[in-house]
Write a protein that holds these residues in place. Structure first.
Motif, PDB file in Angstrom:
ATOM      1  N   LEU A 121      43.777  36.164  41.836  1.00 33.85           N
ATOM      2  CA  LEU A 121      43.324  37.281  42.964  1.00 33.85           C
ATOM      3  C   LEU A 121      44.098  38.519  42.914  1.00 33.85           C
ATOM      4  N   GLY A 122      45.343  38.771  42.276  1.00 38.43           N
ATOM      5  CA  GLY A 122      46.003  39.678  42.393  1.00 38.43           C
ATOM      6  C   GLY A 122      47.350  39.634  42.521  1.00 38.43           C
ATOM      7  N   VAL A 230      42.889  45.507  49.434  1.00 35.89           N
ATOM      8  CA  VAL A 230      42.116  45.180  48.135  1.00 35.89           C
ATOM      9  C   VAL A 230      42.055  46.489  47.419  1.00 35.89           C
ATOM     10  N   LYS A 234      41.787  43.798  43.180  1.00 34.97           N
ATOM     11  CA  LYS A 234      42.949  43.041  43.353  1.00 34.97           C
ATOM     12  C   LYS A 234      43.398  42.889  44.533  1.00 34.97           C
ATOM     13  N   ILE A 236      46.368  42.581  47.215  1.00 36.20           N
ATOM     14  CA  ILE A 236      47.690  43.092  47.297  1.00 36.20           C
ATOM     15  C   ILE A 236      48.272  43.179  48.641  1.00 36.20           C
TER      16      ILE A 236
END
Length: 246
Positions: A121-122, A230, A234, A236
């Motif tokens: 997902l990041g 986002v 990604k 964050i």
């Protein structure tokens, strides 16, 4: 050599296994695990001897591991993810204690779904987070929802395991409602399906959309905190660094 290695072998694919886990599996005389996990390992370590049981037979597997170790075998008791996170480590140590045995037990860590899913997902777990299983087989529904509420009130990023099963359909929606008492419906949420396996995939949505998400027991749900955002696809969660320091 009489010993039991309790091994978390990660999501399933070889590249997610630690070197220590691979070495212990290769050194084992017998590998014991849940049938589905054994089938995953047979594809990689086909020459090994295996013993397996169906789901919900965890104590039986631990007793089986102890019996094999008492024969002088080096046993690998395996589970996916990390052996100490919803894995077999605690049960094995309890079985050893109850038996009054002195067979040495070595716990070998693995990559859990929270970390493998977060990587897809990041960087959603960069700040404090809570991991909660929505399965009520071992924990009461009331206790699960109390933990969800406490994590939401504390503004933790929340990682949910086992969000839905064929018999348990409403827990995720209830958890989402509780979390939305403390966070806006626009809060970012990431879903990862079968993290670390060949058919893994992920998607982003909002907390408001989570109640109707298509999830199952192989899905990991990561719900952002008040600072999560986002950017460029990604997810964050800032940790507080000043950009000029980076």
């Amino acid at each position: 050599m009489k010993r039991i290695d309790v091994i978390g072998f990660g999501p399933g694919n070889y590249e997610y296994m630690t070197i220590e886990a691979v070495q212990a599996i290769k050194a084992a005389d017998v590998i014991i695990g849940y049938s589905t996990y054994v089938e995953l390992l047979k594809k990689i370590f086909a020459e090994k001897r295996y013993l397996d049981t169906p789901m919900k037979r965890e104590v039986e597997r631990c007793k089986m591991a102890l019996e094999e170790a008492m024969k002088g075998q080096r046993v690998a008791l395996v589970s996916s993810g990390d052996s100490g996170i919803y894995g077999m480590a605690g049960i094995m140590l309890q079985v050893i204690e109850a038996a009054g045995s002195e067979v040495p037990v070595h716990i070998i860590a693995g990559v859990t779904a929270a970390s493998s899913g977060a990587a897809m997902l990041g960087a959603p777990l960069m700040n404090d987070f809570a991991v909660i299983s929505l399965s009520d087989l071992m924990t009461s529904y009331e206790q699960i929802m109390k933990r969800v509420r406490c994590a939401a009130e504390g503004d933790f990023v929340i990682c949910l395991y086992n969000p839905k099963s064929r018999k348990r359909q409403g827990h995720l929606a209830e958890a989402a409602d509780i979390i939305m008492e403390y966070r806006p419906a626009e809060t970012p949420v990431g879903l990862v399906h079968k993290a670390g396996r060949d058919d893994a995939c992920d998607e982003m949505m909002t907390l408001g959309e989570l109640k109707n998400a298509d999830v199952d027991m192989f899905t990991t749900v990561i719900i952002g905190n008040s600072m999560t955002y986002v950017r460029n696809g990604k997810m964050i969660t800032p940790r507080g660094y000043q950009l000029e320091e980076v």
